[in-house]
Motif scaffolding. Structure first.
Motif: not given
Length: 429
Positions: A41, A204, A207-208, A211, A236-238
């Motif tokens: 993250l 959010d 969406e993670c 992934k 990997r996620h922001r």
């Protein structure tokens, strides 16, 4: 215990970088329990709640590592956190940890989904109403989980795994949606979540999870369809920018006056709050960098407001908006529909000379031309920052006590406001 000292009367001018959202980072970190692979993250805020959750996840066996700063990183850049739950060593979340942060209760979803069992203490947290977990428990039961409550613990069992089902929430619940979503992604078959929360932090998380290999339809809407998978992988996620922090500094700028660029925020995440700010007389200008907030010379107009689930006005900005209305040129009515008992900041704002009376779920605010600095005490996370906003415009000195509440949700608050000209300092205990 630390305190914050503010001398009011100065305008704010400059740029404030917006940190990653606490309310998104916490469920994203919890989602690491769903996979034996590594979840990375980015833009994780440096907050006491994040530190506490690292400790809670470590108790379950999650290996948590944080990348150090690199050349060119600003002081306000978020952390890069790597979480690996290759082996879950304990499916119990004890009272002494969960009682300090109620969001940690959400570990029950991933634990039951991956391990078939969980024992999680009933939560504690801010004293802003009961915020019961009955809807979270209902959601798990719809997925085939057997639930018992014994000795202050929720004991969840699903030895044969979860099975898809239909979850209809009678009211919008962010925590319930987070929990249902994280459980359903590993359930056998299809799950429908109706009246799901649409908050950006829920989006959010979804969406993670995608992934990581989850199959989710309807992201961003009130109806989610999840087709369960046998296993999730790493990703990997922001973390998205914090709309509550952005709204807080927007109201602070309108209160003190001045011209501030809020860097990195996405305007659509808090449009309802920005609309009310514009009604109050501030100039709100979205741009490529984020949002520019200006109020120079013009007075503050009174505006009525009612909190609502997203995309309405967020309850987490209610206290900040009330602080702004204390100096409006007239009377405003603020109605709280999400949490009961969320007006505890009223008596502290009154210490500045604010004129507020309560009528059930509404606060009637009669604006006054002048606020005066005073010693005040933070009662919860969002209420505490309303006192900062009032202090910025008050005559003289304000001392804010019990600022550990602030540290739960606002990263480098004194640094960010101080860089824009605020006379603010932390006094260490």
């Amino acid at each position: 215990m630390d305190r914050i000292r503010i001398v009011g009367g100065g305008k704010l001018n400059g740029t404030i970088p917006i940190s990653g959202a606490k309310n998104a980072a916490l469920p994203l970190m919890i989602a690491s329990l769903l996979t034996p692979e590594t979840l990375i993250l980015e833009n994780v805020p440096r907050l006491s709640d994040v530190r506490m959750l690292k400790r809670i996840l470590g108790n379950h066996g999650v290996d948590v590592t944080v990348n150090g700063k690199r050349p060119g990183d600003a002081a306000t850049d978020g952390e890069v956190v790597k979480l690996n739950a290759a082996e879950i060593v304990d499916t119990t979340a004890p009272y002494e940890l969960v009682s300090q942060m109620r969001a940690s209760f959400w570990v029950i979803g991933p634990l039951i989904a991956r391990m078939g069992e969980a024992k999680v203490s009933l939560p504690g947290g801010c004293a802003i109403g009961t915020r019961p977990v009955d809807l979270l428990i209902m959601a798990l039961e719809r997925l085939g989980v057997a639930i018992d409550i014994e000795g202050g613990y929720v004991i969840a069992r699903a030895p044969k795994g979860l099975r898809g089902g239909e979850i209809v929430f009678p009211k919008v619940t962010v925590g319930g949606t987070h929990t249902a979503l994280m459980a359903a992604v590993l359930a056998q078959g299809t799950t429908l979540i109706r009246n799901a929360a649409r908050e950006p932090e829920v989006t959010d998380l979804a969406e993670c999870l995608v992934k990581m290999g989850a199959r989710i339809k309807g992201i961003g809407t009130s109806e989610l369809e999840i087709e369960g998978v046998a296993r999730l992988g790493g990703a990997r996620h922001r973390v998205l920018p914090d709309r509550i922090e952005a709204g807080t500094y927007a109201f602070a700028t309108a209160m003190a006056g001045g011209d501030v660029q809020l860097q990195g925020v996405q305007p659509h995440l808090l449009q309802a709050a920005l609309d009310k700010l514009a009604e109050a007389g501030a100039e709100v200008t979205p741009n490529n960098e984020g949002i520019r907030i200006r109020r120079n010379g013009a007075g503050i107009a009174p505006v009525d407001m009612t909190t609502e689930a997203f995309p309405g006005f967020p309850t987490d900005l209610q206290a900040q908006f009330m602080a702004l209305m204390t100096r409006a040129g007239g009377t405003s009515r603020i109605t709280e529909t999400i949490f009961e008992n969320r007006f505890m900041h009223v008596q502290e704002l009154a210490r500045f000379g604010a004129r507020i009376r309560l009528e059930g779920d509404a606060a009637i605010v009669e604006g006054t031309e002048t606020l005066k600095g005073a010693p005040v005490m933070a009662t919860d996370l969002r209420a505490s920052v309303s006192l900062v906003i009032a202090a910025l415009a008050a005559e003289g000195e304000t001392m804010i006590n019990r600022v550990y509440h602030l540290d739960r949700g606002f990263e480098a608050l004194e640094t960010k406001l101080g860089a824009c000209g605020a006379a603010i300092e932390r006094i260490r205990a």
